[in-house]
Design a protein around this motif. Sequence first.
Motif, PDB file in Angstrom:
ATOM      1  N   HIS A 241       0.820  -1.207   0.000  1.00  0.00           N
ATOM      2  CA  HIS A 241       0.000   0.000   0.000  1.00  0.00           C
ATOM      3  C   HIS A 241       0.860   1.265   0.000  1.00  0.00           C
ATOM      4  O   HIS A 241       1.645   1.497   0.915  1.00  0.00           O
ATOM      5  CB  HIS A 241      -0.894  -0.026   1.243  1.00  0.00           C
ATOM      6  CG  HIS A 241      -1.928   1.042   1.298  1.00  0.00           C
ATOM      7  ND1 HIS A 241      -2.181   1.780   2.430  1.00  0.00           N
ATOM      8  CD2 HIS A 241      -2.803   1.493   0.363  1.00  0.00           C
ATOM      9  CE1 HIS A 241      -3.156   2.627   2.207  1.00  0.00           C
ATOM     10  NE2 HIS A 241      -3.546   2.481   0.956  1.00  0.00           N
ATOM     11  N   GLU A 268       1.317  -0.572  -4.902  1.00  0.00           N
ATOM     12  CA  GLU A 268       0.144   0.270  -5.120  1.00  0.00           C
ATOM     13  C   GLU A 268       0.508   1.715  -4.831  1.00  0.00           C
ATOM     14  O   GLU A 268       1.079   2.034  -3.784  1.00  0.00           O
ATOM     15  CB  GLU A 268      -1.006  -0.175  -4.205  1.00  0.00           C
ATOM     16  CG  GLU A 268      -2.321   0.537  -4.453  1.00  0.00           C
ATOM     17  CD  GLU A 268      -2.516   1.797  -3.609  1.00  0.00           C
ATOM     18  OE1 GLU A 268      -3.436   2.576  -3.914  1.00  0.00           O
ATOM     19  OE2 GLU A 268      -1.734   2.002  -2.653  1.00  0.00           O
ATOM     20  N   GLU A 343      -3.556   3.691  -8.838  1.00  0.00           N
ATOM     21  CA  GLU A 343      -4.880   4.252  -8.605  1.00  0.00           C
ATOM     22  C   GLU A 343      -4.971   5.655  -9.179  1.00  0.00           C
ATOM     23  O   GLU A 343      -4.216   6.553  -8.785  1.00  0.00           O
ATOM     24  CB  GLU A 343      -5.208   4.301  -7.118  1.00  0.00           C
ATOM     25  CG  GLU A 343      -6.598   4.885  -6.871  1.00  0.00           C
ATOM     26  CD  GLU A 343      -6.976   5.002  -5.415  1.00  0.00           C
ATOM     27  OE1 GLU A 343      -7.962   5.729  -5.113  1.00  0.00           O
ATOM     28  OE2 GLU A 343      -6.308   4.377  -4.560  1.00  0.00           O
ATOM     29  N   LEU A 394     -12.380   0.058  -7.478  1.00  0.00           N
ATOM     30  CA  LEU A 394     -12.322   0.137  -6.020  1.00  0.00           C
ATOM     31  C   LEU A 394     -13.712   0.431  -5.468  1.00  0.00           C
ATOM     32  O   LEU A 394     -14.441   1.263  -6.009  1.00  0.00           O
ATOM     33  CB  LEU A 394     -11.344   1.234  -5.598  1.00  0.00           C
ATOM     34  CG  LEU A 394      -9.858   0.925  -5.791  1.00  0.00           C
ATOM     35  CD1 LEU A 394      -9.041   2.215  -5.774  1.00  0.00           C
ATOM     36  CD2 LEU A 394      -9.362  -0.029  -4.721  1.00  0.00           C
ATOM     37  N   ASN A 415     -12.385  -4.640  -6.665  1.00  0.00           N
ATOM     38  CA  ASN A 415     -11.505  -4.453  -5.513  1.00  0.00           C
ATOM     39  C   ASN A 415     -12.235  -3.792  -4.337  1.00  0.00           C
ATOM     40  O   ASN A 415     -12.200  -2.574  -4.176  1.00  0.00           O
ATOM     41  CB  ASN A 415     -10.290  -3.610  -5.919  1.00  0.00           C
ATOM     42  CG  ASN A 415      -9.511  -4.241  -7.054  1.00  0.00           C
ATOM     43  OD1 ASN A 415      -9.717  -5.397  -7.386  1.00  0.00           O
ATOM     44  ND2 ASN A 415      -8.605  -3.484  -7.648  1.00  0.00           N
ATOM     45  N   SER A 417     -13.260  -3.155  -0.162  1.00  0.00           N
ATOM     46  CA  SER A 417     -12.623  -3.159   1.151  1.00  0.00           C
ATOM     47  C   SER A 417     -12.900  -4.502   1.827  1.00  0.00           C
ATOM     48  O   SER A 417     -13.866  -5.198   1.496  1.00  0.00           O
ATOM     49  CB  SER A 417     -13.169  -2.027   2.015  1.00  0.00           C
ATOM     50  OG  SER A 417     -14.521  -2.298   2.389  1.00  0.00           O
ATOM     51  N   TRP A 441      -8.712  -4.451  -0.149  1.00  0.00           N
ATOM     52  CA  TRP A 441      -7.914  -3.442   0.539  1.00  0.00           C
ATOM     53  C   TRP A 441      -8.524  -3.154   1.908  1.00  0.00           C
ATOM     54  O   TRP A 441      -9.705  -3.382   2.119  1.00  0.00           O
ATOM     55  CB  TRP A 441      -7.823  -2.150  -0.280  1.00  0.00           C
ATOM     56  CG  TRP A 441      -9.160  -1.555  -0.626  1.00  0.00           C
ATOM     57  CD1 TRP A 441      -9.958  -1.854  -1.689  1.00  0.00           C
ATOM     58  CD2 TRP A 441      -9.881  -0.545   0.111  1.00  0.00           C
ATOM     59  NE1 TRP A 441     -11.121  -1.107  -1.662  1.00  0.00           N
ATOM     60  CE2 TRP A 441     -11.100  -0.287  -0.575  1.00  0.00           C
ATOM     61  CE3 TRP A 441      -9.634   0.183   1.292  1.00  0.00           C
ATOM     62  CZ2 TRP A 441     -12.042   0.633  -0.135  1.00  0.00           C
ATOM     63  CZ3 TRP A 441     -10.572   1.109   1.718  1.00  0.00           C
ATOM     64  CH2 TRP A 441     -11.759   1.327   1.007  1.00  0.00           C
ATOM     65  N   THR A 442      -7.778  -2.516   2.786  1.00  0.00           N
ATOM     66  CA  THR A 442      -6.360  -2.619   3.077  1.00  0.00           C
ATOM     67  C   THR A 442      -6.285  -3.438   4.346  1.00  0.00           C
ATOM     68  O   THR A 442      -6.832  -3.008   5.370  1.00  0.00           O
ATOM     69  CB  THR A 442      -5.731  -1.223   3.289  1.00  0.00           C
ATOM     70  OG1 THR A 442      -5.872  -0.445   2.107  1.00  0.00           O
ATOM     71  CG2 THR A 442      -4.285  -1.303   3.702  1.00  0.00           C
ATOM     72  N   ILE A 461      -4.156  -5.907  -0.626  1.00  0.00           N
ATOM     73  CA  ILE A 461      -3.399  -4.665  -0.465  1.00  0.00           C
ATOM     74  C   ILE A 461      -3.155  -4.486   1.023  1.00  0.00           C
ATOM     75  O   ILE A 461      -4.093  -4.540   1.819  1.00  0.00           O
ATOM     76  CB  ILE A 461      -4.174  -3.471  -1.047  1.00  0.00           C
ATOM     77  CG1 ILE A 461      -4.451  -3.690  -2.548  1.00  0.00           C
ATOM     78  CG2 ILE A 461      -3.420  -2.165  -0.830  1.00  0.00           C
ATOM     79  CD1 ILE A 461      -5.382  -2.669  -3.160  1.00  0.00           C
ATOM     80  N   THR A 462      -1.889  -4.272   1.406  1.00  0.00           N
ATOM     81  CA  THR A 462      -1.550  -4.267   2.820  1.00  0.00           C
ATOM     82  C   THR A 462      -0.444  -3.267   3.110  1.00  0.00           C
ATOM     83  O   THR A 462       0.370  -2.930   2.240  1.00  0.00           O
ATOM     84  CB  THR A 462      -1.102  -5.678   3.275  1.00  0.00           C
ATOM     85  OG1 THR A 462      -0.835  -5.672   4.676  1.00  0.00           O
ATOM     86  CG2 THR A 462       0.142  -6.127   2.524  1.00  0.00           C
ATOM     87  N   ASN A 463      -0.410  -2.792   4.356  1.00  0.00           N
ATOM     88  CA  ASN A 463       0.699  -1.974   4.844  1.00  0.00           C
ATOM     89  C   ASN A 463       1.824  -2.838   5.401  1.00  0.00           C
ATOM     90  O   ASN A 463       2.856  -2.300   5.820  1.00  0.00           O
ATOM     91  CB  ASN A 463       0.209  -1.025   5.948  1.00  0.00           C
ATOM     92  CG  ASN A 463      -0.738   0.030   5.415  1.00  0.00           C
ATOM     93  OD1 ASN A 463      -0.415   0.757   4.481  1.00  0.00           O
ATOM     94  ND2 ASN A 463      -1.929   0.109   5.991  1.00  0.00           N
TER      95      ASN A 463
END
Length: 626
Positions: A241, A268, A343, A394, A415, A417, A441-442, A461-463
Amino acid sequence: MTRRARPTTRIRLTAALCALTLAVGAPAVLTPSPPAAAEPGAAVVAEDFSAGTLPAGWRAVDGAWKVENGRLYGTSTSSAATNKITFGRHLDDFRVEATVRFESVTSATRWTALGLDVPADGTTPWWIATMRSGSTAANGLEFAERTTANTWNVTDTGSAPYAAGTGRDVRVAVEVHGSQARWFVDGREALRTGSLRRSADGGQALLVNGATVSFDDVTVTELAPNGHLRPDGSPLTVIVHRGASAAAPENTLVAQEVARRTGAHWIENDVQPSRDGVPFVLHDATVDRTTDGVGRIRDLTAAQLKALDAGSWFAPQYTGEKLPTLAEQLADLRVRGGNLLLEIKGAHTRDEVARIVEVIRAERMTGRVFVQSFEVDALRHTRDLAPELPLGLLRGSLDTDPVALARQLGLTAYNPSGAALAARPDVVRQLHDAGVAVLVWTVDSPAQWQALEQADVDGIITNRPAELAGWNAAHLQRSPATPSVAIASPVDGATLDRAQAPVPTVTAAHVDTVTLTLDGQRVATDRPLDLTALPAGRHTLRADAVGPAGRASATSTFTLAASPAGLGYVILTSGADADARTVLSTLLANGRYAELAGYADRHAGKRLPTALAAVVAADARVLAGN
C-alpha cells in the motif's frame, strides 16, 4: 490443476469470511490496440512420446535429443553447452508443464529449463524458467533471459521445496500471462516474476545444461488473459500500500525500493496531475500532510512540486526525498523491477487520463501496470484509450450486482474493502465464475489474511507486505490441513417427535464438499428434515466431507418418538379429507388411541392416504401401549 476464467476446480468454504471485520503539455492522440484473443483451455501441445520418435514440429536446435522408452531425453555434456529443442507456437497467455527427471548431472548446479519465449531456431534473446538438480539452493529456481550479447539476465531466483536430485520425477509448470509468470513445482507456486520481455513469435522449448534429463507428458495449454486470478497452488498476491508506507515516506521512490525488497508482487500508488498536467504520485488532494509545502496538487506546477521535501515528515533520514512523477516511478520499476497497481485518484478528465496512458506507454510499462480507481469515468476513459491495460474498480461498499458492473466496465478485478466483502462473501465465487479477480484493501491482520485466503480472494493490499509475504511462504510450506466435520444438530442421542422439523447443522473445516445422508438417503444440508413419514425409532444422520488432505465423516443418531403432539401435527397436515381429520383429531384428543389406530387401518387408501394411515396407526398403537 489451475483455475481458468473462472475454471472452478474446487469449492472453497467461505464461512470464515463472514466473521471478518476490517476494519507535461497537451496529451497526445492515442490509438487503442485491442488485446490478443485467447482460447482458454485449448491444448496447443500434448505429448507423451509414446510414438517412439521426435514429434512432428519439434526441432532439436542443438545437442543430442532422442525418444526412448516413452520419454524424451536431452543431453548436454558440459556447463558450457545449453542444448535446446523447440516446439509449440507463440502465445500471450499459456501454461507449459512437464514431468522432468535428472538422469545424471555433472554437478548439483546444472539445470534444465522450460522455455517460455524461444525462437524456433533457438537464436537469442530467449526467456526460460530454470530448475537446478540442487533445486533447494537459493537460486535452485530462476527466471532468466539469454540476451543478444549471449549473457545472462537473471531477474528472479528462489528455491524449490525439495531437491530434485537424480532419478526422481518432478512435475513442473509455468503459467505465463504477458510479462507475468508463475513457477510451480508439484502443484505449488515456488517463484513469480513480472519481468518477462516478450517477443512477437517465440514459442516454447526444453533446455538442458551439464546434464542428461528426461521429459514426459509435456503439455501447453492456452489460457484466458486474466492472469490476476489466483491459480490453485498459488499464494495470495501481495500488494504493498502506497509503497512500503509503514517503513518509508509513502508514494516515494525510497518507499518503492523498500517495497521491492519485501517480496511484494505489486506496488500500489496513486496518481494525480499537477497544474500544468504532469502526473505525480501522491495520495492526498493536498501536499500538506506528506511534504513541507501547502496547497492542492492541482494548484501547483510540476516545478513547485519537485521543490518540496516529501521525506522529512516521516523520519529525519528521509529529508530531501522528492515527490516522484509517474514517469520517474515507472522508469524506476522498469530498471529495478516491480509491477504497479496504479490508482487514478479522484475525478479525471479524458485528457488527464490520456496523459497517464501516454506516460505508461512511453515508459514501455503497459505489461506491468494495472489501473484501478473509485471513479467509474476514469476507468471508462482508460478502457477507451488503452484497452491493453487491466482495470480494477475500487469499492468501499459492494454494488448490488458486481458481476454485471464488471462486465459493463470490462474489469479485470473488482476491488472491495475487507469490511465490505465480509458482508457478502459469496461475491468472490460469483466474480470468479465471471472471470473477474478480487483484490481486497487494506488488510494488515494475519487472522484476516487467513479468512480471505479461505474465501479464495486473489490478492491483498496491505501496509505489512513483508509479513504477508512471510505468511504466504509459511502457508505454502504447510501440508493441507486434515479435514474435519461434525453434526451440531440434531445432537447425537436426541429424541424428537413428528411436530419438529430440525435443520441439520454441519460444521466443517479444510473441506471442499460435504454430503449429508439420512438412513443412507441423501438430504439437503440447508433444509428442514421431514419427520412426518419416517417410522418411529432410531435414525442416523451422516456427514461425509472431502478435502485436499483426505476425507472425514461424522454421524448423529436420534430417536423419533410417538407423541400426541407429533401425531396431531401429522393428522392436521395429512391431506386427508376434512371429515377424516375431524374424526382422527377427536379420537386423539380423547386419548382413544386404539380406536384411532383401527380407524386409520379401515380407511387407508380411501379417506386418508395409505402411507399416512400407516404412520397414524403405528404411532397410535405405541401410545396405546400395544
